[in-house]
Design an enzyme around this catalytic site. Sequence first.
Site, PDB file in Angstrom:
ATOM      1  N   SER A  50      11.352 -29.613  15.011  1.00 14.22           N
ATOM      2  CA  SER A  50      10.555 -28.852  15.988  1.00 14.22           C
ATOM      3  C   SER A  50       9.919 -29.728  17.067  1.00 14.22           C
ATOM      4  O   SER A  50       9.490 -29.217  18.089  1.00 14.22           O
ATOM      5  CB  SER A  50       9.472 -28.048  15.280  1.00 14.22           C
ATOM      6  OG  SER A  50       8.516 -28.907  14.697  1.00 14.22           O
ATOM      7  N   HIS A  96       2.709 -31.004  15.556  1.00  7.94           N
ATOM      8  CA  HIS A  96       2.998 -30.358  16.842  1.00  7.94           C
ATOM      9  C   HIS A  96       2.047 -30.856  17.925  1.00  7.94           C
ATOM     10  O   HIS A  96       1.050 -31.518  17.638  1.00  7.94           O
ATOM     11  CB  HIS A  96       2.902 -28.830  16.720  1.00  7.94           C
ATOM     12  CG  HIS A  96       4.116 -28.204  16.094  1.00  7.94           C
ATOM     13  ND1 HIS A  96       4.185 -26.878  15.784  1.00  7.94           N
ATOM     14  CD2 HIS A  96       5.303 -28.725  15.712  1.00  7.94           C
ATOM     15  CE1 HIS A  96       5.366 -26.599  15.239  1.00  7.94           C
ATOM     16  NE2 HIS A  96       6.061 -27.716  15.178  1.00  7.94           N
ATOM     17  N   ASP A 142       2.315 -21.803  18.271  1.00  2.00           N
ATOM     18  CA  ASP A 142       2.231 -21.788  16.807  1.00  2.00           C
ATOM     19  C   ASP A 142       1.409 -20.645  16.221  1.00  2.00           C
ATOM     20  O   ASP A 142       1.154 -20.639  15.014  1.00  2.00           O
ATOM     21  CB  ASP A 142       1.631 -23.112  16.314  1.00  2.00           C
ATOM     22  CG  ASP A 142       2.591 -24.267  16.499  1.00  2.00           C
ATOM     23  OD1 ASP A 142       3.786 -24.034  16.723  1.00  2.00           O
ATOM     24  OD2 ASP A 142       2.127 -25.416  16.409  1.00  2.00           O
TER      25      ASP A 142
END
Length: 181
Positions: free
Chosen positions: A57, A97, A123
């Site tokens: 990701s 992230h 998210d």
Amino acid sequence: PRAVMDLFGDLRRMNKRQLYYQVLNFAMIVSSALMIWKGLIVITGSESPIVVVLSGSMEPAFHRGDLLFLTNFHDDPIRAGEIVVFKVEGRDIPIVHRVIKIHEKENGNIKFLTKGDNNEVDDRGLYKEGQNWLEKKDVVGRARGFLPYVGMVTIIMNDYPKFKYALLAVMGAYVLLKRES
């Protein structure tokens, strides 16, 4: 089977003093590793100073298997563009992230939104139900450096548990049976 029989033969031939010495040697290695880990926790301020990237990701910034080094000093303000590792209630595995938006209140409280570089959406779908923003308490650490692909061993051990147990058995046997020269 032949190697296992040789292993037990070696263990039988060892006298008790040698066996105790090897077991203590093994215990020293394990306790040293734990002390180093606890020391890193104190130095970095992060409950998990080293993490492995488990998904794609964050590509191209980080790839699956990259080893990240984290710090988590509470005086350090979180800024947009920074890469954070956070834990969400109900999920065991921390997520790596990038911070994309920040809301800073007058009292100094900060709420922020994250997104994987390689993901299409933010998210909010990963956060617990009803949660739209993360807070500082959700942060495990912030990426300060990385080693590419070093964490692949961890991923392989998680994906193939038999490999993990075989590797642990071989390492344990090596430490126990290693003769001092």
